[in-house]
Write a protein that holds these residues in place. Sequence first.
Motif, PDB file in Angstrom:
ATOM      1  N   MET A 132      -5.551  -5.954   2.580  1.00 44.95           N
ATOM      2  CA  MET A 132      -6.274  -5.568   1.364  1.00 44.95           C
ATOM      3  C   MET A 132      -5.519  -4.447   0.656  1.00 44.95           C
ATOM      4  SD  MET A 132     -10.216  -4.302   0.988  1.00 44.95           S
ATOM      5  CE  MET A 132     -10.901  -3.946  -0.621  1.00 44.95           C
ATOM      6  N   SER A 133      -5.267  -4.614  -0.633  1.00 48.94           N
ATOM      7  CA  SER A 133      -4.501  -3.626  -1.385  1.00 48.94           C
ATOM      8  C   SER A 133      -5.344  -2.392  -1.671  1.00 48.94           C
ATOM      9  CB  SER A 133      -4.009  -4.237  -2.698  1.00 48.94           C
ATOM     10  OG  SER A 133      -5.103  -4.654  -3.487  1.00 48.94           O
ATOM     11  N   SER A 134      -4.655  -1.290  -1.901  1.00 49.74           N
ATOM     12  CA  SER A 134      -5.340  -0.033  -2.193  1.00 49.74           C
ATOM     13  C   SER A 134      -5.975  -0.088  -3.574  1.00 49.74           C
ATOM     14  CB  SER A 134      -4.345   1.126  -2.131  1.00 49.74           C
ATOM     15  OG  SER A 134      -3.731   1.186  -0.864  1.00 49.74           O
TER      16      SER A 134
ATOM     17  N   VAL B  82      -6.975   1.020  -7.312  1.00 52.73           N
ATOM     18  CA  VAL B  82      -6.230   1.754  -8.335  1.00 52.73           C
ATOM     19  C   VAL B  82      -6.800   3.169  -8.449  1.00 52.73           C
ATOM     20  CG1 VAL B  82      -5.549   1.789 -10.765  1.00 52.73           C
ATOM     21  CG2 VAL B  82      -5.766  -0.391  -9.551  1.00 52.73           C
ATOM     22  N   TYR B  83      -5.908   4.134  -8.578  1.00 52.17           N
ATOM     23  CA  TYR B  83      -6.311   5.548  -8.545  1.00 52.17           C
ATOM     24  C   TYR B  83      -7.372   5.870  -9.592  1.00 52.17           C
ATOM     25  CZ  TYR B  83      -5.855  10.649  -8.776  1.00 52.17           C
ATOM     26  OH  TYR B  83      -6.108  11.998  -8.789  1.00 52.17           O
TER      27      TYR B  83
ATOM     28  N   TYR C 204      -7.902   6.463   0.751  1.00 60.22           N
ATOM     29  CA  TYR C 204      -7.959   5.222  -0.027  1.00 60.22           C
ATOM     30  C   TYR C 204      -6.612   4.504  -0.118  1.00 60.22           C
ATOM     31  CZ  TYR C 204     -12.604   6.681  -1.521  1.00 60.22           C
ATOM     32  OH  TYR C 204     -13.921   7.057  -1.537  1.00 60.22           O
ATOM     33  N   ALA C 205      -5.536   5.253  -0.204  1.00 58.57           N
ATOM     34  CA  ALA C 205      -4.216   4.637  -0.346  1.00 58.57           C
ATOM     35  C   ALA C 205      -3.729   4.107   1.005  1.00 58.57           C
ATOM     36  CB  ALA C 205      -3.224   5.649  -0.911  1.00 58.57           C
ATOM     37  N   ASP C 206      -2.880   3.100   0.937  1.00 58.79           N
ATOM     38  CA  ASP C 206      -2.319   2.491   2.144  1.00 58.79           C
ATOM     39  C   ASP C 206      -1.049   3.243   2.517  1.00 58.79           C
ATOM     40  OD1 ASP C 206      -1.759   0.868   4.247  1.00 58.79           O
ATOM     41  OD2 ASP C 206      -1.076  -0.841   3.039  1.00 58.79           O
ATOM     42  N   ASN C 207      -1.214   4.314   3.287  1.00 56.65           N
ATOM     43  CA  ASN C 207      -0.096   5.173   3.668  1.00 56.65           C
ATOM     44  C   ASN C 207      -0.011   5.278   5.188  1.00 56.65           C
ATOM     45  OD1 ASN C 207       0.713   6.039   0.959  1.00 56.65           O
ATOM     46  ND2 ASN C 207      -1.239   7.135   0.919  1.00 56.65           N
TER      47      ASN C 207
END
Length: 336
Positions: A1-3, A5-6, A60-63
């Motif tokens: 699943m993509s992060s 949008v900010y 939230y971000a994929d890091n």
Amino acid sequence: MSSPVYFELSWSILSTIGLITFFIALMVAGIVRLTTISLIPIIVSAACAVSNGLCYYAFYADNPKNSRAVAAAFADIFWFIQEAGLSMYSYQILAKVLNRKQRTVFMSLFWSCIVVIFGCRMTILVSRVTEIENTEQTLQSRINKLHMAYFIMIAVVETISAFFLIRTFAKAKRASVAIQSWTARGLFELLSRSAEIRLATLCPIGITRAITYSFQATAQAATDTASQLDRFVYTLECLFPMIMIVDVLASKLTYSRTVISNSDRSRTRSRGGPADVPNSGIEVEFSVRTDFEPSKRGNSGKSQGIRLSSRETTSEETIPVASHGADVGHSANCHV
């Protein structure tokens, strides 16, 4: 699943609010001169912008896991600077306005609460980092309880500050018969102009957050009505530096008007005539020394007072009040 949008998330808006208030506070500091008082909204706004941006990066971000843990740790540090720093504005005023005994009591209570707040936030930091590093270990319940203690202590600090601020205002109000005889509309105008009352509005924000965060179910996510209400109250908290900025500008404006008024009165008296004033009534002024005026040697020990002057005559009466060289002056010109 993509992060996500900010700018589709509320954290981006909150970070933008902090960024905008940061630049506004910088501009105001350039107008009124950079002081401890004008520096507080700058620091608080910058912490708001950074902490909310790091929140997106950490939750939230994929890091990578380690990067998220570091971001979460720094986010908690900047949240502490933002939320505890809001009360420092009141602290700077009260530390200069209160007399020695009251100042000792206030500082003891204030810094004791700040130490507890710092301890709670650091424990939250460790818990969040542990939870990110070990995804199988759920510590949200512990984090919620720590947040409850954290916000309760912030509410206590703000309540203490509000108590001393309103008490200071009440003393000035009782000292003037003219103010006591005001109508409800006139009293509301005085309250709205009073820095003490404006700063005391931070107290219910802290109390509300202490209640709403207890219903948080998911880390940094608004999933129900209570958590959405908490996000709304936090938004008000992010906007609070604007009240500080208004207070700084109002103090500068009031000081400038006082200087002009005193200059005109001095010139009129030097000519040997009464002051040229168009309206009759009573003028009430109460103030403490502002930081916009350079300190003069030999005057630091003098007390200032509340001056009651009749516009129908040239007589004046001065009621002495304690002055401790506050960084920002608060005064009101009242006509009845």
